[in-house]
Write a protein that holds these residues in place. Sequence first.
Motif, mmCIF file in Angstrom:
data_model
loop_
_atom_site.group_PDB
_atom_site.id
_atom_site.type_symbol
_atom_site.label_atom_id
_atom_site.label_comp_id
_atom_site.label_asym_id
_atom_site.label_seq_id
_atom_site.Cartn_x
_atom_site.Cartn_y
_atom_site.Cartn_z
ATOM 1 N N LEU A 193 0.828 -1.205 0.000
ATOM 2 C CA LEU A 193 0.000 0.000 0.000
ATOM 3 C C LEU A 193 0.864 1.258 0.000
ATOM 4 N N PHE A 194 1.976 1.241 0.716
ATOM 5 C CA PHE A 194 2.906 2.377 0.665
ATOM 6 C C PHE A 194 3.316 2.638 -0.778
ATOM 7 N N ASP A 195 3.667 1.568 -1.500
ATOM 8 C CA ASP A 195 4.161 1.711 -2.884
ATOM 9 C C ASP A 195 3.048 2.148 -3.830
ATOM 10 N N ARG A 196 1.890 1.520 -3.730
ATOM 11 C CA ARG A 196 0.805 1.807 -4.668
ATOM 12 C C ARG A 196 0.190 3.182 -4.449
ATOM 13 N N LEU A 197 0.148 3.619 -3.192
ATOM 14 C CA LEU A 197 -0.464 4.909 -2.880
ATOM 15 C C LEU A 197 0.562 6.032 -2.737
ATOM 16 N N ALA A 198 1.851 5.681 -2.852
ATOM 17 C CA ALA A 198 2.939 6.652 -2.661
ATOM 18 C C ALA A 198 2.824 7.325 -1.293
ATOM 19 N N ILE A 199 2.612 6.508 -0.277
ATOM 20 C CA ILE A 199 2.486 6.964 1.101
ATOM 21 C C ILE A 199 3.691 6.457 1.882
ATOM 22 N N LYS A 200 4.131 7.250 2.859
ATOM 23 C CA LYS A 200 5.357 6.900 3.564
ATOM 24 C C LYS A 200 5.148 6.504 5.022
ATOM 25 N N SER A 201 3.921 6.563 5.521
ATOM 26 C CA SER A 201 3.732 6.299 6.944
ATOM 27 C C SER A 201 2.327 5.780 7.218
ATOM 28 N N ARG A 202 2.145 5.276 8.430
ATOM 29 C CA ARG A 202 0.823 4.822 8.861
ATOM 30 C C ARG A 202 -0.163 5.984 8.909
#
Length: 217
Positions: A193-202
């Motif tokens: 999910l970090f990779d697909r959404l380009a998110i770095k944290s919870r």
Amino acid sequence: MQHKTIHIAIVDDHTLFRQGLTSLLSEYPDIRVAFEAAHGNEMKERLGSAPPPDVVLMDINMPVMDGFESTQWLKQHHPDVKVLALSTFEDDKPIIKMLKNGAGGYLVKESRIADVVHAIRTIHEQGYFLNELISAKMLRSIQDNPTPGALQVQLSDNEITFLRHCCSELTYKEIASEMKLSPHTIDNYRQELFDRLAIKSRTGLVLFAIKNELYAP
């Protein structure tokens, strides 16, 4: 660029911090400090005798009525007021709790005044302030899909369940136990999910879940 005047309130129990921030913000003609308050109860009193501001800069740790309770009260009684959390906290838990209670973004108190002004303008215009924890790709996904449930990415049932658990106080290990999966599988969900959404944290995952109505604060 000409900006519309944004009326703000500063709710923080440190008098010098409030006064210093008010003084710094006075240099920006489009931002006007409507009032200051030392805690949530004082904020409620001020709101009882004046129009609500556009944006509230909200401390988290305060006596009498803290930032969590104050933000929740604002969202119940003045839902149009945007809340920008200003705190010394940098870990996920208090930030997640503020987002769940209705805050639209946060900054650490060590931020430069230019960053605070940018955050105020952004949250006033867009409703949310996204920083390094929450990516532009995620913002585009949210803005392009205002309809609840219309996600740009395809999520499995387990991924949706995982996202909802991320909005709780459970650790990743406890989420694995709750979902009857191995910690390794949960780590894979998180990284995917970090990779697909380009998110770095919870924190970013939580805001994604809230914005897409996978979780209701």
